[in-house]
Design a protein around this motif. Structure first.
Motif, PDB file in Angstrom:
ATOM      1  N   SER A  80     -28.813 -52.668  13.768  1.00 22.02           N
ATOM      2  CA  SER A  80     -30.166 -52.778  13.202  1.00 22.02           C
ATOM      3  C   SER A  80     -30.237 -53.021  11.898  1.00 22.02           C
ATOM      4  CB  SER A  80     -31.073 -51.806  13.813  1.00 22.02           C
ATOM      5  OG  SER A  80     -32.530 -51.674  13.045  1.00 22.02           O
ATOM      6  N   ARG A  81     -30.978 -53.836  11.289  1.00 16.93           N
ATOM      7  CA  ARG A  81     -31.262 -53.926   9.774  1.00 16.93           C
ATOM      8  C   ARG A  81     -32.301 -52.803   9.226  1.00 16.93           C
ATOM      9  NH1 ARG A  81     -35.503 -56.937   7.761  1.00 16.93           N
ATOM     10  NH2 ARG A  81     -36.253 -58.568   9.236  1.00 16.93           N
ATOM     11  N   PHE A  82     -33.000 -52.325  10.124  1.00 16.53           N
ATOM     12  CA  PHE A  82     -33.798 -51.251   9.938  1.00 16.53           C
ATOM     13  C   PHE A  82     -33.202 -50.005   9.887  1.00 16.53           C
ATOM     14  CE2 PHE A  82     -36.378 -55.098  11.385  1.00 16.53           C
ATOM     15  CZ  PHE A  82     -37.367 -55.229  10.376  1.00 16.53           C
ATOM     16  N   PRO A  83     -33.370 -49.084   9.070  1.00 14.88           N
ATOM     17  CA  PRO A  83     -33.076 -47.865   9.046  1.00 14.88           C
ATOM     18  C   PRO A  83     -33.406 -46.897  10.575  1.00 14.88           C
ATOM     19  CG  PRO A  83     -34.111 -48.212   6.938  1.00 14.88           C
ATOM     20  CD  PRO A  83     -34.274 -49.192   7.842  1.00 14.88           C
ATOM     21  N   ALA A  84     -32.167 -46.119  10.733  1.00 20.75           N
ATOM     22  CA  ALA A  84     -32.267 -45.370  12.020  1.00 20.75           C
ATOM     23  C   ALA A  84     -31.673 -44.170  11.646  1.00 20.75           C
ATOM     24  CB  ALA A  84     -31.937 -46.087  13.256  1.00 20.75           C
ATOM     25  N   PRO A  85     -31.923 -42.982  12.292  1.00 21.91           N
ATOM     26  CA  PRO A  85     -31.302 -41.711  11.917  1.00 21.91           C
ATOM     27  C   PRO A  85     -29.817 -41.842  12.592  1.00 21.91           C
ATOM     28  CG  PRO A  85     -33.507 -41.245  13.019  1.00 21.91           C
ATOM     29  CD  PRO A  85     -33.141 -42.659  13.070  1.00 21.91           C
ATOM     30  N   GLU A  86     -28.835 -41.162  11.672  1.00 18.35           N
ATOM     31  CA  GLU A  86     -27.619 -41.319  12.455  1.00 18.35           C
ATOM     32  C   GLU A  86     -27.140 -39.868  12.758  1.00 18.35           C
ATOM     33  OE1 GLU A  86     -24.947 -43.875  10.119  1.00 18.35           O
ATOM     34  OE2 GLU A  86     -26.541 -44.774   8.943  1.00 18.35           O
ATOM     35  N   PRO A  87     -26.298 -39.710  13.490  1.00 17.89           N
ATOM     36  CA  PRO A  87     -25.931 -38.322  14.080  1.00 17.89           C
ATOM     37  C   PRO A  87     -24.986 -37.879  13.042  1.00 17.89           C
ATOM     38  CG  PRO A  87     -24.689 -40.109  15.566  1.00 17.89           C
ATOM     39  CD  PRO A  87     -25.760 -40.728  14.538  1.00 17.89           C
ATOM     40  N   VAL A  88     -25.195 -36.367  12.678  1.00 21.26           N
ATOM     41  CA  VAL A  88     -24.217 -35.965  11.869  1.00 21.26           C
ATOM     42  C   VAL A  88     -23.254 -34.738  12.385  1.00 21.26           C
ATOM     43  CG1 VAL A  88     -24.447 -34.179   9.690  1.00 21.26           C
ATOM     44  CG2 VAL A  88     -25.843 -36.285   9.921  1.00 21.26           C
ATOM     45  N   ALA A  89     -24.078 -33.808  13.286  1.00 19.73           N
ATOM     46  CA  ALA A  89     -23.401 -32.818  13.937  1.00 19.73           C
ATOM     47  C   ALA A  89     -24.075 -32.322  15.224  1.00 19.73           C
ATOM     48  CB  ALA A  89     -23.212 -31.535  12.982  1.00 19.73           C
ATOM     49  N   LEU A  90     -23.287 -31.558  15.930  1.00 18.14           N
ATOM     50  CA  LEU A  90     -24.120 -30.940  17.041  1.00 18.14           C
ATOM     51  C   LEU A  90     -23.888 -29.264  16.876  1.00 18.14           C
ATOM     52  CD1 LEU A  90     -22.929 -33.014  20.068  1.00 18.14           C
ATOM     53  CD2 LEU A  90     -24.924 -33.056  18.869  1.00 18.14           C
ATOM     54  N   GLY A  91     -24.860 -28.848  17.087  1.00 12.92           N
ATOM     55  CA  GLY A  91     -24.891 -27.184  17.035  1.00 12.92           C
ATOM     56  C   GLY A  91     -24.804 -26.709  18.430  1.00 12.92           C
ATOM     57  N   GLU A  92     -24.364 -25.152  18.746  1.00 14.02           N
ATOM     58  CA  GLU A  92     -24.304 -24.609  19.777  1.00 14.02           C
ATOM     59  C   GLU A  92     -25.515 -23.424  20.012  1.00 14.02           C
ATOM     60  OE1 GLU A  92     -20.465 -22.724  19.154  1.00 14.02           O
ATOM     61  OE2 GLU A  92     -19.214 -24.365  19.320  1.00 14.02           O
ATOM     62  N   PRO A  93     -25.590 -23.228  21.213  1.00 13.98           N
ATOM     63  CA  PRO A  93     -26.625 -22.046  21.660  1.00 13.98           C
ATOM     64  C   PRO A  93     -26.167 -20.981  20.859  1.00 13.98           C
ATOM     65  CG  PRO A  93     -25.639 -23.173  23.377  1.00 13.98           C
ATOM     66  CD  PRO A  93     -25.074 -23.633  22.321  1.00 13.98           C
ATOM     67  N   GLY A  94     -27.204 -20.098  20.437  1.00 13.24           N
ATOM     68  CA  GLY A  94     -27.061 -18.908  19.687  1.00 13.24           C
ATOM     69  C   GLY A  94     -28.533 -18.500  19.180  1.00 13.24           C
ATOM     70  N   ALA A  95     -28.439 -17.301  18.578  1.00 10.24           N
ATOM     71  CA  ALA A  95     -29.539 -16.678  17.700  1.00 10.24           C
ATOM     72  C   ALA A  95     -31.026 -17.025  18.351  1.00 10.24           C
ATOM     73  CB  ALA A  95     -29.542 -17.216  16.563  1.00 10.24           C
ATOM     74  N   ALA A 128     -40.836 -57.228  15.780  1.00  6.28           N
ATOM     75  CA  ALA A 128     -40.065 -58.536  16.596  1.00  6.28           C
ATOM     76  C   ALA A 128     -38.710 -58.693  16.145  1.00  6.28           C
ATOM     77  CB  ALA A 128     -40.774 -59.954  16.443  1.00  6.28           C
ATOM     78  N   ALA A 129     -38.442 -58.744  14.784  1.00  7.02           N
ATOM     79  CA  ALA A 129     -36.797 -59.036  14.421  1.00  7.02           C
ATOM     80  C   ALA A 129     -36.178 -57.757  14.833  1.00  7.02           C
ATOM     81  CB  ALA A 129     -36.876 -58.879  12.815  1.00  7.02           C
ATOM     82  N   PHE A 130     -36.493 -56.416  14.890  1.00  5.96           N
ATOM     83  CA  PHE A 130     -35.679 -55.403  15.074  1.00  5.96           C
ATOM     84  C   PHE A 130     -35.637 -55.371  16.805  1.00  5.96           C
ATOM     85  CE2 PHE A 130     -36.387 -51.078  17.505  1.00  5.96           C
ATOM     86  CZ  PHE A 130     -35.067 -50.618  16.902  1.00  5.96           C
TER      87      PHE A 130
END
Length: 299
Positions: A80-95, A128-130
Motif C-alpha cells: 500500500s502507498r497509504f501509511p499503515a501501522p507496522e509491527p514493532v514488538a509483542l509483549g507477554e502477559p504480566g502485571a 479506491a486506489a487503496f
C-alpha cells in the motif's frame, strides 16, 4: 462493550513496559478513545501504540492471533502507498494483563468517525486506489480462511436472524428481512483477492479531505473481492460512492455483494452496541439507511 471484557489501565501498561521494554519506559502513556471493538489502544510516546485484546482468550491462542496479525500488517504495509501501522514488538502477559499484547508504529491523522470524509470525491478516489492495490497483491495460493465476513453470504443466516430478533423496536425488521432474503442469494463468481477486511470509519485516517492512512490491518488476507466495498456504504455518500465504483469498475453483482457484506456488519452494530458504544450503533443505523435508499425492494 462486552460482558467479559478485559480492562487494562495506564498503570498496568507502564509496568509492562518497564518490565519488558525498558527502552520505552518514561514515555507518556495515553489510553485512546475506543473506535474499535477488539482492542484497547494506548499511545506510547509520539511514535508507538500498544494494543491489548478486550476479549479473554488463552495465552497461546492470543499469541497465535497476534503473530498472525503482525505478519498480515507487515504484508499490507509492503503493498500500500497509504501509511499503515507496522509491527514493532509483542509483549507477554504480566502485571495484571492476562494475555499477550502488541506494539505498532503510531500513525498521525484523524479517524473518519471524527472527521467525516463522506462527501469528498478525492477521498473516494484514494479509497479506491487503496482497495485496487490490495487486490493486485498475490494471494500466494491462500484461500479465504473461513473466519468472519468474506466467504459465503448465506453462512451468516443464523447471525443475521439473531440480529433481526434483537433489533425489534430498533429497526424496520420486516423490510430488512426481505432485503437479506435477496442478498443471501447473490452468487459468488470472482476468485479471492487480498482484502483489508474491515474498512469502517474507525479504521480509516483522514488528512484534509484525503485518505491519510489505514488502521487495523491485521485482517489482511484473501476474501470475496466485494468485501472491501463495505467502505462504500460505511464511509461515502452517493456521489463519492459512485466515484469509488467507477474507479474499481465494479459490475452490478460485485456491487450488490459489497452492499450485502455491509448490511451483515451493520445489522450487528445497531443492537449489540446500542448501550455500550452509541457511536458504533449509530454507524450501523447510518449504513443501513444508505443501503435501504439504494435497494429495489418492496417497502
Amino acid at each position: 462493550m462486552h460482558e467479559d471484557q478485559v480492562d487494562v489501565t495506564t498503570e498496568t501498561v507502564a509496568t509492562l513496559i518497564q518490565e519488558q521494554f525498558p527502552q520505552w519506559s518514561g514515555m507518556a502513556i495515553r489510553l485512546l478513545p475506543l473506535t474499535g471493538t477488539v482492542n484497547a489502544v494506548f499511545r506510547i510516546g509520539d511514535d508507538l501504540s500498544a494494543r491489548f485484546p478486550l476479549r479473554p482468550a488463552g495465552a497461546a491462542e492470543a499469541l497465535a492471533v497476534l503473530e498472525r496479525e503482525a505478519r498480515a500488517s507487515a504484508e499490507l504495509a509492503r503493498v500500500s502507498r497509504f501509511p499503515a501501522p507496522e509491527p514493532v514488538a509483542l509483549g507477554e502477559p504480566g502485571a495484571g494483563c492476562p494475555m499477550p499484547w502488541s506494539v505498532q508504529t503510531w500513525l498521525p491523522g484523524t479517524v473518519a468517525s471524527a472527521a467525516d470524509p463522506s462527501g469528498s470525491e478525492a477521498f473516494a478516489g484514494d479509497l479506491a486506489a487503496f482497495i485496487a492495490a490490495l487486490r493486485k497483491a498475490e494471494t500466494l495460493g491462500r484461500p479465504f480462511n473461513g473466519e468472519g465476513r468474506g466467504g459465503v453470504l448465506a453462512t451468516h443466516d443464523d447471525w443475521v436472524a439473531k440480529c433481526f430478533e434483537q433489533s425489534e423496536g430498533l429497526l424496520d425488521v420486516p423490510r430488512l428481512r426481505r432485503v437479506w432474503s435477496h442478498f443471501r442469494e447473490l452468487p459468488r463468481t470472482g476468485a479471492d483477492v487480498m482484502s483489508h477486511g474491515d474498512l469502517i470509519p474507525g479504521n480509516v485516517l483522514v488528512a484534509g479531505d484525503r485518505l491519510g492512512g489505514v488502521l487495523d490491518t491485521g485482517g489482511f488476507g484473501p476474501a470475496d473481492p466485494a468485501l472491501d466495498l463495505v467502505s462504500a456504504w460505511h464511509l461515502l455518500r452517493p456521489g463519492p460512492r459512485e466515484v469509488l465504483r467507477r474507479s474499481l469498475a465494479c459490475d452490478d453483482l460485485e456491487w450488490e455483494r459489497g452492499k450485502a457484506w455491509a448490511f451483515e456488519q451493520a445489522m450487528g452494530l445497531v443492537w449489540y452496541y446500542a448501550e455500550t458504544n452509541p457511536g458504533l450503533s449509530g454507524m450501523g443505523h447510518r449504513t443501513l439507511r444508505r443501503i435501504l435508499e439504494s435497494v429495489e425492494c418492496p417497502t
